[in-house]
Design an enzyme around this catalytic site. Structure first.
Site, PDB file in Angstrom:
ATOM      1  CG  ASP A 113      56.554  33.307  51.104  1.00 49.83           C
ATOM      2  OD1 ASP A 113      57.645  33.048  51.646  1.00 49.83           O
ATOM      3  OD2 ASP A 113      56.374  33.209  49.875  1.00 49.83           O
ATOM      4  CE1 TYR A 220      61.287  34.278  46.154  1.00 44.84           C
ATOM      5  CE2 TYR A 220      59.917  32.792  44.843  1.00 44.84           C
ATOM      6  CZ  TYR A 220      60.309  33.304  46.075  1.00 44.84           C
ATOM      7  OH  TYR A 220      59.700  32.842  47.222  1.00 44.84           O
ATOM      8  CG  HIS A 277      58.517  30.819  55.850  1.00 47.02           C
ATOM      9  ND1 HIS A 277      58.814  32.160  55.855  1.00 47.02           N
ATOM     10  CD2 HIS A 277      57.851  30.588  54.688  1.00 47.02           C
ATOM     11  CE1 HIS A 277      58.351  32.720  54.741  1.00 47.02           C
ATOM     12  NE2 HIS A 277      57.757  31.787  54.022  1.00 47.02           N
TER      13      HIS A 277
END
Length: 301
Positions: A113, A220, A277
């Site tokens: 990730d 982010y 994931h």
């Protein structure tokens, strides 16, 4: 600086928790094993080094010294202020400084990730010499740029744009003792039995520390507000690279793996059907078997 550990490893695991100073920050690092071969494991959002608990004992048994840091902003690691503190060019320097602090003669970078976003850039830019690279459920940046032009991936990436809103994401994810952090794992998981509440509470407690959610989400914000992610030249990774991909990833489309070999000529890709994931936590036996087999190959040296 908080010195309370984010989790207490099982004594039988051989995992300990240390604080290591690097790049002007203090990192909470889960450690195991000994020696000059370092396996450096980088976690993602909204995880911790806890996400490597199934891999660390195996890697130590294989002869690696294993370090799994909580990245800056996570758990007990330093939490600098401001979006600029979480830009990619700074994050790769954290990893370089940790490698320098280890004194290791050989480094294998293993990442998932957000940790894998950092690892791709670290390897492409050759920040420090690496022997091998292992990536889990994050595409090569050139593939990511290509796929983000398609609606099927943009739709899955909605949260990246949501995270650009000031303060609201932190408020929503932090409500009810960070219950939405727990739901992020359980809702996306295929085999939900792998995520009992006792494990998810570790992540919720860490996210509930003062300023933690803002720091985690600032990754982010910095990603879209700086050019760092796009400054990768030809994007070539010239070291042996293993990709492990849970096919039921709700956030990243499997088509993101297509064409990776164009930039990673020495690539081995393993796709795991029916796995989400959270691949190394949801399918640790499969992931560990792939890791062991690949790391044991003589042609990897």
């Amino acid at each position: 600086m908080e010195k309370n550990v984010s989790w207490n490893p099982e004594p039988s695991s051989g995992i300990a928790v240390e604080w290591i100073e690097a790049n002007g920050q203090s990192f909470e690092v889960a450690t195991a094993g000994a020696g000059k071969k370092l396996a450096l494991c980088l976690h993602g959002f909204p995880e911790l080094n806890h996400s490597w608990r199934h891999q660390m004992p195996m890697l130590a048994e294989m002869g690696y010294r294993v370090w799994a840091p909580n990245l800056r902003g996570y758990g007990g690691s330093s939490r600098p202020e401001g979006i600029e503190s979480y830009r990619l060019n700074i994050l790769v320097q954290d990893i370089a400084a940790l490698i320098d602090a280890s004194g290791a003669e050989e480094v294998t970078l293993i990442a998932h990730d957000w940790g894998a976003i950092i690892a791709w850039h670290f390897a492409i830019k050759k920040i420090r010499p690496l022997t091998r690279l292992v990536i889990m459920n994050v595409p090569h940046p050139k593939c990511a740029q290509r796929e983000m032009r398609h609606w099927y991936q943009l739709r899955k990436s909605w949260y990246i744009f949501f995270f650009q809103i000031p303060w609201l994401p932190e408020k929503l994810f932090g409500r009810n003792g960070a219950e939405p952090i727990k739901q992020a794992f359980s809702n996306m998981a295929v085999d939900k039995s792998r995520f009992p509440d006792s494990e998810l509470q570790v992540y919720a407690d860490a996210a509930s520390r003062p300023g933690a959610l803002r720091a985690m989400i600032n990754y982010y914000r910095a990603l879209l507000r700086t050019k760092d992610v796009r400054e990768i030249g030809d994007g070539i990774v010239d070291i042996p690279t293993l990709m492990i991909w849970g096919e039921e990833d709700a956030a990243i489309d499997i088509r993101c793996t297509d064409g990776t070999e164009e930039w990673v000529p020495n690539l081995e890709l393993h796709r795991l059907p029916g796995v989400s994931h959270w691949v190394q936590q949801e399918a640790p036996e499969k992931v560990n078997a792939i890791l062991r087999g690949w790391l044991d190959k003589p042609d990897q040296f």
